[in-house]
Design a protein around this motif. Structure first.
Motif, PDB file in Angstrom:
ATOM      1  N   HIS A  15      13.532  -3.644   2.709  1.00  0.00           N
ATOM      2  CA  HIS A  15      13.242  -2.264   2.495  1.00  0.00           C
ATOM      3  C   HIS A  15      12.301  -1.534   3.442  1.00  0.00           C
ATOM      4  CE1 HIS A  15      14.509  -2.365  -1.841  1.00  0.00           C
ATOM      5  NE2 HIS A  15      13.792  -3.550  -1.901  1.00  0.00           N
ATOM      6  N   GLY A  16      11.768  -2.365   4.452  1.00  0.00           N
ATOM      7  CA  GLY A  16      11.078  -1.835   5.512  1.00  0.00           C
ATOM      8  C   GLY A  16       9.293  -2.195   5.362  1.00  0.00           C
ATOM      9  N   PRO A  17       8.758  -1.815   6.378  1.00  0.00           N
ATOM     10  CA  PRO A  17       7.265  -2.232   6.474  1.00  0.00           C
ATOM     11  C   PRO A  17       6.611  -1.981   5.211  1.00  0.00           C
ATOM     12  CG  PRO A  17       8.090  -1.504   8.721  1.00  0.00           C
ATOM     13  CD  PRO A  17       9.170  -1.186   7.543  1.00  0.00           C
ATOM     14  N   ILE A  18       5.456  -2.521   4.790  1.00  0.00           N
ATOM     15  CA  ILE A  18       4.502  -2.127   4.011  1.00  0.00           C
ATOM     16  C   ILE A  18       3.209  -1.831   4.359  1.00  0.00           C
ATOM     17  CG2 ILE A  18       5.617  -3.541   2.295  1.00  0.00           C
ATOM     18  CD1 ILE A  18       3.267  -5.556   2.676  1.00  0.00           C
ATOM     19  N   SER A  19       2.179  -1.108   3.823  1.00  0.00           N
ATOM     20  CA  SER A  19       1.081  -0.637   4.137  1.00  0.00           C
ATOM     21  C   SER A  19      -0.115  -1.713   4.203  1.00  0.00           C
ATOM     22  CB  SER A  19       0.496   0.600   3.269  1.00  0.00           C
ATOM     23  OG  SER A  19       0.164   0.140   1.946  1.00  0.00           O
ATOM     24  N   VAL A  20      -0.791  -1.655   5.000  1.00  0.00           N
ATOM     25  CA  VAL A  20      -1.972  -2.632   5.312  1.00  0.00           C
ATOM     26  C   VAL A  20      -2.541  -2.742   4.047  1.00  0.00           C
ATOM     27  CG1 VAL A  20      -4.386  -2.959   6.265  1.00  0.00           C
ATOM     28  CG2 VAL A  20      -2.195  -2.044   7.802  1.00  0.00           C
ATOM     29  N   ASP A  21      -3.137  -1.688   3.051  1.00  0.00           N
ATOM     30  CA  ASP A  21      -3.778  -1.777   1.972  1.00  0.00           C
ATOM     31  C   ASP A  21      -2.764  -2.609   0.804  1.00  0.00           C
ATOM     32  OD1 ASP A  21      -1.979   0.440   1.646  1.00  0.00           O
ATOM     33  OD2 ASP A  21      -3.513   1.547   0.389  1.00  0.00           O
ATOM     34  N   ARG A  22      -1.523  -2.467   0.808  1.00  0.00           N
ATOM     35  CA  ARG A  22      -0.653  -3.158  -0.045  1.00  0.00           C
ATOM     36  C   ARG A  22      -0.638  -4.366   0.339  1.00  0.00           C
ATOM     37  NH1 ARG A  22       4.801  -3.650  -1.718  1.00  0.00           N
ATOM     38  NH2 ARG A  22       4.938  -5.881  -2.760  1.00  0.00           N
ATOM     39  N   TYR A  23      -0.575  -4.824   1.694  1.00  0.00           N
ATOM     40  CA  TYR A  23      -0.597  -6.231   1.974  1.00  0.00           C
ATOM     41  C   TYR A  23      -2.147  -6.984   1.799  1.00  0.00           C
ATOM     42  CZ  TYR A  23      -0.957 -10.328   5.277  1.00  0.00           C
ATOM     43  OH  TYR A  23      -1.084 -11.338   5.714  1.00  0.00           O
ATOM     44  N   MET A  24      -3.014  -6.256   1.906  1.00  0.00           N
ATOM     45  CA  MET A  24      -4.349  -6.615   1.627  1.00  0.00           C
ATOM     46  C   MET A  24      -4.614  -6.954   0.102  1.00  0.00           C
ATOM     47  SD  MET A  24      -8.024  -5.263   2.568  1.00  0.00           S
ATOM     48  CE  MET A  24      -9.594  -6.155   2.122  1.00  0.00           C
ATOM     49  N   GLU A 158      -4.997   3.396   9.911  1.00  0.00           N
ATOM     50  CA  GLU A 158      -4.303   4.220  10.882  1.00  0.00           C
ATOM     51  C   GLU A 158      -4.649   3.911  12.134  1.00  0.00           C
ATOM     52  OE1 GLU A 158      -4.147   8.654   8.762  1.00  0.00           O
ATOM     53  OE2 GLU A 158      -6.083   8.085   9.400  1.00  0.00           O
ATOM     54  N   VAL A 159      -3.487   3.811  12.729  1.00  0.00           N
ATOM     55  CA  VAL A 159      -3.510   3.779  14.384  1.00  0.00           C
ATOM     56  C   VAL A 159      -3.067   5.065  15.349  1.00  0.00           C
ATOM     57  CG1 VAL A 159      -0.902   2.988  14.239  1.00  0.00           C
ATOM     58  CG2 VAL A 159      -2.600   2.060  16.122  1.00  0.00           C
ATOM     59  N   ARG A 168      -0.939   2.482   9.926  1.00  0.00           N
ATOM     60  CA  ARG A 168      -0.410   1.225  10.276  1.00  0.00           C
ATOM     61  C   ARG A 168      -0.040   0.253   9.113  1.00  0.00           C
ATOM     62  NH1 ARG A 168      -4.751  -3.526  12.374  1.00  0.00           N
ATOM     63  NH2 ARG A 168      -3.498  -4.275  14.161  1.00  0.00           N
ATOM     64  N   GLN A 169       1.235  -0.289   9.541  1.00  0.00           N
ATOM     65  CA  GLN A 169       1.702  -1.173   8.640  1.00  0.00           C
ATOM     66  C   GLN A 169       1.978  -2.458   8.832  1.00  0.00           C
ATOM     67  OE1 GLN A 169       5.454   1.740   8.497  1.00  0.00           O
ATOM     68  NE2 GLN A 169       4.726   1.988   6.246  1.00  0.00           N
ATOM     69  N   THR A 178       3.958  -8.762  11.485  1.00  0.00           N
ATOM     70  CA  THR A 178       3.473  -8.139  12.727  1.00  0.00           C
ATOM     71  C   THR A 178       2.693  -6.724  12.219  1.00  0.00           C
ATOM     72  OG1 THR A 178       5.041  -9.271  14.025  1.00  0.00           O
ATOM     73  CG2 THR A 178       3.766  -7.298  14.887  1.00  0.00           C
ATOM     74  N   PHE A 179       1.648  -6.422  12.670  1.00  0.00           N
ATOM     75  CA  PHE A 179       1.080  -5.280  12.538  1.00  0.00           C
ATOM     76  C   PHE A 179       1.881  -4.091  13.384  1.00  0.00           C
ATOM     77  CE2 PHE A 179      -2.968  -7.264  11.274  1.00  0.00           C
ATOM     78  CZ  PHE A 179      -2.969  -7.044  10.201  1.00  0.00           C
ATOM     79  N   MET A 180       2.269  -2.878  12.982  1.00  0.00           N
ATOM     80  CA  MET A 180       3.002  -1.900  13.947  1.00  0.00           C
ATOM     81  C   MET A 180       2.685  -0.744  13.289  1.00  0.00           C
ATOM     82  SD  MET A 180       6.801  -2.524  12.175  1.00  0.00           S
ATOM     83  CE  MET A 180       6.974  -4.077  13.003  1.00  0.00           C
TER      84      MET A 180
END
Length: 336
Positions: A15-24, A158-159, A168-169, A178-180
């Motif tokens: 489905h594509g990258p996930i947000s940093v807050d979701r990952y955390m 955000e980057v 940032r995802q 990987t962060f992107m």
């Protein structure tokens, strides 16, 4: 890769990258679900595990505020993320110095981990457990303690890329998380923390009481990536072992204060942990604990006090903020 890592990688691949807050959020939930991470044999040590003085000082602080608020007949004493229950056990022991206060309080833990609930039950057998703050009974004043609770709530990042801020995802490069995208600056916000602070403050505004927040962080706004992982008391890569490492980020206390004021509470000035504990008498408590002990034990107590209060240790990195009902007295520990 860890089980959580494999699940997230499969989702990202489809489905594509996930947000940093979701990952955390996913990592923190998995990390605490089945382990006791505290102490020398764990991943980190918190202030209550360093010395009984920390919880005792908070207990006396709470009893003093209850006394000056007119001694309400019933109080819900709530700890958010109570670890092993060490802080609460020390708090309750100190609270017995004011028997009427000890009689008035009912202890509630907001905790979802079965492993940690079992540890808490050993230390505070009379507590009641809840999955969230909303389940704590209403209608009586609250005393809420949140020691190193907000740092584990997720942050968004955000980057800055070519002068524009983009979310940032967490994505995949091959089989590696990987962060992107890449950029030249990062900034953080935390809607989850602001929402929790507002909810907590709204309860206090409705029922009376106070919330004591102790955590590491800054009085924002600030730029920079503060997301960090710990394993065995050492820094680790945040994406290296999802769900197996402690994952936290610095707390923006200005954002918490704004949310609490907006919900109708009075907010204290931001204090450093060291001056706060010293103003409340931790040095005198250390001296009394040391009386009659051998030199090695006295040295250990003095070392714990230094670790909790000195600027180069926890004394400046950790901050203290209090939300109080507008009709309640000013809390102690925030004077000049």
């Amino acid at each position: 890769m860890t089980p959580l890592g494999r699940r997230l990688a499969a989702e990202i691949s489809e489905h594509g990258p996930i947000s940093v807050d979701r990952y955390m959020a996913e990592c923190v939930a998995a990390y605490y679900a089945g382990r006791d991470p505290f102490g020398r044999d764990g991943d980190f040590t918190t202030a209550p595990e360093i010395s009984q003085m920390f919880g005792e000082i908070i207990g006396l602080w709470t009893a003093d505020l209850w006394d000056r608020a007119g001694r309400p007949q019933r109080v819900n004493l709530v700890e958010l993320g109570p670890g092993r229950g060490t802080l609460m056990a020390d708090l309750l022991r100190a609270a017995r110095a004011l028997p009427a206060f000890a009689e008035a309080i009912r202890v509630h833990f907001v905790e979802t981990s079965p492993t940690l609930r079992a540890a808490q039950a050993e230390r505070v057998p009379g507590a009641t457990w809840h999955d969230d703050l909303g389940a704590v009974p209403r209608g009586v004043p609250l005393f809420v303690v949140a020691n190193e609770f907000f740092d584990a709530l997720p942050v968004r990042q955000e980057v800055r890329v070519d002068g524009e801020w983009r979310e940032r995802q967490v994505g995949l490069v091959g089989d590696t998380l990987t962060f992107m995208p890449a950029g030249d600056a990062i900034r953080e916000t935390s809607p989850a923390r602001a929402d929790y602070a507002a909810t907590l403050a709204a309860r206090i505004a409705a029922d009376g009481g106070a919330a004591l927040v102790v955590d590491y962080g800054y009085e924002g706004p600030a730029e920079g990536d503060s997301l960090q992982a710990l394993a065995a008391h050492a820094a680790a890569a945040p994406l290296a072992a999802p769900g197996e490492h402690d994952l936290t980020a610095h707390v923006d206390f200005a954002a918490l204060a704004e949310a609490a004021r907006g919900a109708g509470t009075r907010v204290s000035p931001l204090a450093l942990q060291g001056p706060f504990l010293l103003a409340l008498g931790i040095a005198a408590r250390a001296e009394r604990l040391s009386h009659g002990l051998d030199p090695e034990a006295r040295h250990a107590i003095a070392g714990a006090m230094r670790r909790l209060t000195l600027p180069q240790a926890m004394g400046s990195l950790f901050k203290v903020l209090v939300f109080t009902h507008k009709d309640w007295p000013e809390p102690a520990g925030f004077g000049a």
